[in-house]
Scaffold this motif. Structure first.
Motif, short mmCIF file in Angstrom:
data_model
loop_
_atom_site.label_atom_id
_atom_site.label_comp_id
_atom_site.label_asym_id
_atom_site.label_seq_id
_atom_site.Cartn_x
_atom_site.Cartn_y
_atom_site.Cartn_z
N LYS A 191 74.63 119.31 46.32
CA LYS A 191 74.55 120.56 45.57
C LYS A 191 73.70 120.42 44.33
CE LYS A 191 77.64 124.17 43.79
NZ LYS A 191 79.06 124.55 43.58
N LEU A 192 73.75 119.25 43.69
CA LEU A 192 72.99 119.00 42.47
C LEU A 192 71.58 118.47 42.75
CD1 LEU A 192 75.77 117.41 40.23
CD2 LEU A 192 74.83 119.73 40.07
N GLY A 193 71.25 118.26 44.02
CA GLY A 193 69.92 117.76 44.36
C GLY A 193 69.77 116.26 44.23
N ILE A 194 70.91 115.53 44.17
CA ILE A 194 70.87 114.06 44.08
C ILE A 194 71.49 113.53 45.36
CG2 ILE A 194 71.35 112.08 42.60
CD1 ILE A 194 72.09 114.01 40.38
N ASP A 195 70.80 113.72 46.48
CA ASP A 195 71.33 113.41 47.80
C ASP A 195 70.65 112.15 48.34
OD1 ASP A 195 72.31 113.36 50.35
OD2 ASP A 195 71.99 115.49 50.73
N PHE A 196 71.45 111.13 48.61
CA PHE A 196 70.90 109.86 49.10
C PHE A 196 71.12 109.68 50.61
CE2 PHE A 196 72.07 109.17 44.63
CZ PHE A 196 70.84 108.80 44.12
N GLY A 197 71.33 110.79 51.31
CA GLY A 197 71.52 110.71 52.74
C GLY A 197 72.76 109.91 53.10
N THR A 198 72.64 109.01 54.08
CA THR A 198 73.79 108.23 54.54
C THR A 198 73.95 106.91 53.77
OG1 THR A 198 72.44 107.17 56.25
CG2 THR A 198 73.60 109.20 56.85
N LEU A 199 73.12 106.66 52.76
CA LEU A 199 73.21 105.40 52.03
C LEU A 199 74.57 105.25 51.35
CD1 LEU A 199 71.97 102.77 50.97
CD2 LEU A 199 70.94 104.09 49.10
N PHE A 200 75.06 106.33 50.74
CA PHE A 200 76.34 106.29 50.05
C PHE A 200 77.31 107.28 50.69
CE2 PHE A 200 73.45 105.48 46.22
CZ PHE A 200 73.54 104.10 46.34
N ARG A 201 78.54 106.84 50.91
CA ARG A 201 79.60 107.72 51.37
C ARG A 201 80.83 107.47 50.52
NH1 ARG A 201 79.62 107.77 58.02
NH2 ARG A 201 77.60 108.81 58.31
N GLY A 202 81.30 108.54 49.84
CA GLY A 202 82.47 108.40 48.99
C GLY A 202 82.19 108.86 47.58
N PRO A 203 83.23 108.95 46.75
CA PRO A 203 83.07 109.45 45.38
C PRO A 203 82.40 108.42 44.48
CG PRO A 203 85.33 108.76 45.76
CD PRO A 203 84.64 108.66 47.08
N ILE A 204 81.47 108.90 43.67
CA ILE A 204 80.74 108.04 42.74
C ILE A 204 81.00 108.51 41.32
CG2 ILE A 204 78.48 107.19 42.02
CD1 ILE A 204 77.44 107.67 44.81
N ALA A 205 81.53 107.62 40.48
CA ALA A 205 81.70 107.92 39.06
C ALA A 205 80.35 107.70 38.37
CB ALA A 205 82.77 107.03 38.45
N VAL A 206 79.83 108.74 37.73
CA VAL A 206 78.46 108.73 37.21
C VAL A 206 78.45 109.03 35.72
CG1 VAL A 206 76.21 109.88 37.34
CG2 VAL A 206 77.50 109.44 39.42
N THR A 207 77.58 108.31 34.99
CA THR A 207 77.22 108.67 33.63
C THR A 207 75.73 108.97 33.61
OG1 THR A 207 78.95 107.30 32.63
CG2 THR A 207 77.10 107.94 31.22
N ALA A 208 75.40 110.21 33.28
CA ALA A 208 74.00 110.65 33.25
C ALA A 208 73.57 110.83 31.80
CB ALA A 208 73.84 111.96 34.01
#
Length: 300
Positions: A191-208
């Motif tokens: 939704k935010l345009g930060i899509d890595f395809g199938t590389l990552f699956r699961g919740p990611i805690a992010v600091t931007a």
């Protein structure tokens, strides 16, 4: 150029050469017709017989967001200007404390007006805070000190619970920066345009961290906790379960001549070291290509 106060009550006292005015309540009618409620306030004029008398105002104000913005944009305050935000789309309620000090002389030089503002925005919402993205349900603390405007607190960005710290620096540059902390699942990343395809699956805690909100390439530096993330590179048939203490850092560019992309990707964890760059498809359509300069998937 202070605004008129109506329906006010309070008491005044002259003690030697000092004049004090205490206000129990009153209304401030803005030029637009919006209204501020002065819950309490005081004014102290020290040494009224001097050639120059200093006045000190302390105001406690309640209002809806739009009258508050209008008030903060009055020439004597000019707090909200140069934010780059369309504050006409700001909604919510607010409580505000203002400390205002200046000499009581005709045509006061602007540099001699000292303003300190502290406000709390409740249920704040800002449409199109970023292109296509709204901020809602904000509980934002707003502070102004020595020309630096800071806003921080929890809110939802595109419906995603987040913690936000935004800052606008002093004149003349009015440099703006932001730090956002959140947890993103796959759908939210897309939704935010930060899509890595199938590389990552699961919740990611992010600091931007956005050092410059006016950056022409839309640069965002990210650090991420991948402890709860499964990883997969389909092209080589590799996968990895979620393993604690797996981390990532990268620089994301949302625009520019090269288009949306990830540079300086670095992923570290047990039996894992990945470095590289990625090109992302436009219009949030996922991963276009990836180039890895280091790909150590196991110590074995």
């Amino acid at each position: 150029d202070l605004l008129d106060l109506t329906n006010a009550s309070g008491e005044a006292e002259l003690n030697d050469n000092d004049f004090t005015l205490k206000i129990d309540g009153g209304d401030v009618l803005m030029p637009s017709g919006g209204k501020l409620r002065l819950a309490a306030g005081s004014m102290l004029a020290k040494n009224v017989l001097a050639l120059e008398t200093m006045a000190y105002f302390d105001l406690d104000v309640a209002a809806a967001a739009q009258p508050l913005v209008e008030y903060l944009n009055e020439p004597s305050l000019a707090v909200i200007r140069h934010t780059g935000l369309d504050t006409s789309k700001l909604d919510g309620d607010a409580r505000m404390k203002v400390a205002l000090n200046f000499p009581m002389v005709k045509d006061v030089p602007k540099e001699r007006i000292e303003v300190s503002v502290g406000a709390k925005l409740l249920n704040a919402a800002l449409k199109e805070a970023l292109p296509g993205i709204d901020i809602t349900e904000g509980q934002i603390d707003l502070a102004m000190d020595k020309g630096v405007l800071t806003a921080k607190g929890p809110a939802r960005i595109a419906g995603i619970p987040s913690d936000i710290v935004w800052q606008r620096g002093p004149a003349p540059d009015f440099h703006q920066s932001a730090v956002i902390k959140t947890v993103l699942d796959g759908e939210q990343r897309h939704k935010l345009g930060i899509d890595f395809g199938t590389l990552f699956r699961g919740p990611i805690a992010v600091t931007a961290t956005i050092d410059n909100l006016a950056d022409p390439q839309g640069r965002v530096d990210l650090t991420a906790d991948l402890s709860d993330v499964e990883m997969r590179i389909r092209q080589i048939g590799w996968s990895r379960p979620a393993i604690p203490k797996t981390t990532a850092k990268l620089t994301f560019y949302s625009k520019g001549e090269k288009g949306p992309r990830v540079e300086d990707l670095e992923i570290k964890g047990r039996d894992l070291s990945i470095k590289g760059d990625m090109l992302l498809a436009p219009k949030r359509q996922g991963l276009r290509s990836a180039r890895f300069t280091e790909l150590n998937l196991s110590d074995e």
